[in-house]
Structure formats: structure tokens, C-alpha cells
Scaffold this motif. Structure first.
Motif: not given
Length: 469
Positions: A154-163
Motif C-alpha cells: 500500500s505504500g508504493v505510491l510514495r515510496y516505491g516497490n521493494t526494488r
């Protein structure tokens, strides 16, 4: 080499406590989280260190023994489940739990692959920092698994994927050699960035044993809102409007249809909708600030603007942490509610955000035409273009009919995804679930490049055979 001889040599490497050879104790390791795949293994090997992993892989390389690496076993594509040949060793990293380093000044931590995501989040909190990866399975999933699948959340929008959250890796290669790439650097322009080969590789190229992770300033102020819409196009317009006003403070923008919410409300008797009346689409939006005194009015003004522009029809702003937790509970309750309902045909897809309204309209029409008795359960991280466009079949549907429906709808929905320039796997990975479909949706050049890398690092195809490629 026979299995009994192998088990003895593995025991010599990891100790008797690191071996599970009794098949009555294998169920948790040979069955996937969703219960779709069940395999067999002669032994589960549980090392405690990179040195032990190296020795195990060296032995497997010498004896041509295939290996399935496993973390928390919470995946949704069968990537961590052995096949039924009883020839594949399960390498479980859950005993590798060391926190190797925490550096609040550099905003990094270095951890073993078996540390759970929840533990990593707590380590960051204890250092007055934030590790932003957030998943429903965070109490069980491990960092090694997150890295191997390039987990989203749920945090990809701001922080990105694990990569985007990994600076360095330690990896044991298929022949037992150890690549130490644990560099806590944000700039390192000295050739190929090898860590990206292993992030998202689903254990097919080597075993990730440790990672350097990014930390961020701790969140001091958070606002959560539940917003109702009647048109998906208005949802997309609202995302742009909130981003224009709130900027990077917009941390989450999660969408679900009324049917998705109804499924949760029907499964969890204590759950209640934040809105007074049903709407076609619901959005859970959240902004977060690193300052405790950050102004909250921009978010409230942005929400009011959505109403005034006629985009949103209703808004509920959480007035307490408890209310925010309840809202997130509704969003996170969709997956377990689907499992309880059974017969969910799942599509974890990514699309350009601008294409989502038209795609959904066409996909809904396809489902209504070919399977009018099925219910579309459409939800996801719409802020980064990731939809879980799932279709729920009636509970009375027989197994044979269900499998036929899966093949039919997968082909129709994924062909439509390809038409819109999307991906058939956004965050759950390929595993064995989408392996056979990959050739249809990737070019021959891309598949050839992937196979060339695989052959270079794992010429004997011992690492997680039958997955991804």
C-alpha cells in the motif's frame, strides 16, 4: 546420491535441529498459503547463516539436487512450493533472523533474509525511523521473500516497490559462491547494478541471504479518509487532484468496488461501512507527514474540493487512530474474505493509470457476457496502477467447471491487459501460476534475454525449477 545420504550431509552442515526429514512435519513447507499447490520434498533444510546456505548450495550443485528457497511461504503464485517429484529440497531461511546493522544517520539497516517484515518495521520504529513497505502478511512474510518477489503493497505510491527500498544484497549463487553486495550506498557507478538481477527473480538465480534496506524519517502525523464515487473516471481525476494539492504527502490511494466492500461486510460481522449509503467505488486515501505540527488543512481542503467539483459524493475523515485502523481493516479484509468465499479467479494486473477506467469498463462487459453469474471483485492500489481484478464464482460451481472458467477468463482479461500495454503480474510474481502465460505476453527477445541470464548463473537449472521460466 540417494535422499538418505543427502539428509545426513545436510545435517552435518546445519545441525540436526536444522533438518526436517519427517514427512508428517512437512505440510507447512510443501503447501502454499492459498492451498492451490501441494508438493513433496525429501527434506526441509533450515540454515542459520550465509556460510551454511553456501555449503548447502555447494552440495546441491555437486549432486545436481534442485532447490526451492522459501521464506514465510505467504506468496500467491506458487513460487515457493516444490513439485510432486519428491526430488526438490526445500531451503527455508526462517532461522536467519539477525539484525546485522542499524544506521539512523545513513538511514539504512542490514538484516538477514529470514527477518519478518513486521520485525523490520519495528527495528525502524525503535530507531525513530520508518520502513515503509506494508503488506497484509507482514507478520509472516520475510525480507528475503519480499526481495525475491519485489513485493509492492500500500505504500508504493510514495515510496516505491521493494526494488526501490533495497540498496544492497548478499546472495549465494547456485554453485555456493557468495556475492557480498551489502553496500549501503545511494551512489555506486562502478558497472552493472547486480542486485537488480536478484530482486524479483523468485529464487531462480540464487538465494538472497541479507539485504541493506532504506529507512525514512518517522511519520508523526497521519490523516485517513474514506471517499465515495459513482464513476471510476472520477476516481482517477480525484487522484490527480489530491496529488496536485498534497504532493508527496499522499501516501496511499486504495480503491475498491461496492461488491468488494460488501464481501468484507458479509464476512466480518462487526465491520461497518464508513459511508452512510452505498456507492459504486470507494477510495481509502491517506496522507502522512514527518512533522507532528504539519498543517492538516491541505488534505481537508482537497477533499472538500472533490465534493465541490462533483467528483466525490461522500467523504468520511477518520477522527482518531482507531477509526483509521478500522478503515484499513476493511481494505485489508478483502483478500481473506475472498479465500473464505472460495472460487476466486484472481488477476494481479498493472495498467497505465489513465487507462484504468476504460479497461475496467471493457473487462466488466466481457465478464458480464461470458460469465453473468459471476461477481467481479475489483480493488487495488490504484495510485500506482495495480488492480486486483478478481472474479468470484458461485460456491456451487464444480471443480472442473471452475478450472474451465479460470482458463477462459484469464485469457480474455490478460489479452485485454496486453492491449492496454499492461502487465499480467503487478506484485504477486509469476511463480507457477503465470509461468505458461508469460511467453504469450512477453516478446521472444525478452524471454531469450531472461533465459540467457538464467543459463549463465544456473546452467543446471537447479534453482526453483518450474517457476517463472
Amino acid at each position: 546420491m540417494n535422499h538418505q545420504s543427502l539428509v545426513g550431509q545436510f545435517a552435518h552442515i546445519v545441525g540436526p535441529d536444522g533438518i526436517i526429514s519427517d514427512k508428517t512435519e512437512h505440510d507447512a513447507y510443501v503447501r502454499d498459503w492459498l492451498g492451490k499447490w501441494t508438493g513433496l520434498t525429501p527434506v526441509v533444510v533450515r540454515p542459520r547463516s550465509t556460510t551454511e546456505v553456501s555449503a548447502v548450495l555447494r552440495l546441491c550443485h555437486q549432486t545436481h539436487t534442485p532447490v526451492v528457497t522459501q521464506g514465510g511461504n505467504t506468496g500467491m503464485s506458487g513460487a515457493a512450493t516444490p513439485d510432486t517429484s519428491n526430488s526438490q529440497v526445500v531451503l527455508s531461511l526462517t532461522r536467519m533472523k539477525r539484525i546485522r546493522d542499524v544506521d539512523p544517520i545513513n538511514n539504512t539497516m542490514t538484516v538477514d533474509a529470514g527477518v519478518t517484515l513486521a520485525q523490520v518495521q519495528q527495528v525502524a520504529t525503535d530507531a525513530d525511523r520508518l520502513f515503509p513497505l506494508s503488506l497484509g502478511a507482514q507478520g509472516s512474510c520475510t525480507i528475503g521473500g519480499n526481495v525475491a518477489t519485489n513485493a509492492g503493497g500500500s505504500g508504493v505510491l510514495r515510496y516505491g516497490n521493494t526494488r526501490d527500498l533495497v540498496l544492497g544484497l548478499e546472495v549465494v549463487l547456485p554453485d555456493g559462491r557468495v556475492w557480498n553486495g551489502l553496500r549501503a550506498l545511494r551512489k555506486d557507478n562502478t558497472g552493472y547494478d547486480l542486485k537488480h538481477l536478484f530482486i524479483g527473480s523468485e529464487g531462480t538465480l540464487g538465494v538472497v541471504t541479507a539485504a541493506v534496506l532504506k529507512m525514512y524519517p518517522a511519520v508523526r502525523n497521519r490523516q485517513t479518509a474514506w471517499i465515495g464515487f459513482e464513476r471510476l473516471a472520477d476516481v482517477v481525476d480525484a487522484l490527480r487532484g489530491l496529488q496536485d494539492i498534497c504532493g508527496d504527502s499522499l501516501t496511499a490511494f486504495e480503491m475498491m468496488t461496492q461488491a468488494s466492500l460488501d464481501l468484507v461486510l458479509g464476512h466480518f460481522n462487526s465491520a461497518r461501512s464508513p459511508l452512510q449509503s452505498p456507492v459504486a467505488f470507494h477510495v481509502l486515501a491517506e496522507v502522512s507527514h514527518t512533522s507532528a505540527t504539519a498543517a492538516t488543512t491541505p488534505f481537508e481542503d482537497a477533499l472538500q474540493a472533490l465534493i465541490e467539483r462533483g467528483l466525490a459524493v461522500d467523504v468520511a475523515l477518520a477522527s482518531s487512530t482507531a477509526q483509521a485502523v478500522e478503515m484499513w481493516g476493511l481494505r485489508e479484509g478483502i483478500s481473506p474474505a475472498q479465500v473464505a468465499a472460495g472460487h476466486a479467479i484472481k488477476h494481479d494486473i498493472a495498467l497505465p493509470i489513465s487507462s484504468i477506467p476504460q479497461f475496467v469498463q471493457e473487462a466488466d462487459s466481457i465478464c458480464a457476457d461470458v460469465r453473468p453469474e459471476f461477481t467481479v471483485i475489483n480493488f487495488g492500489h490504484i495510485g500506482d496502477g495495480n488492480l486486483h481484478y478478481n472474479v468470484l464464482a458461485p460456491a456451487s460451481l464444480g471443480e472442473k467447471s471452475y478450472k474451465q472458467a479460470v482458463e477462459q477468463l484469464n485469457r480474455l482479461i490478460h489479452d485485454l491487459v496486453a492491449q492496454y500495454g499492461g502487465s499480467i503480474s503487478a506484485e504477486h510474481g509469476v511463480g507457477q501460476l503465470r509461468r505458461d502465460e508469460l511467453k504469450r505476453y512477453k516478446s521472444s527477445v525478452e524471454m531469450d534475454l531472461m533465459m540467457t541470464i538464467k543459463r549463465s548463473l544456473d546452467p543446471n537449472h537447479l534453482m526453483n525449477p518450474g517457476k517463472l521460466l
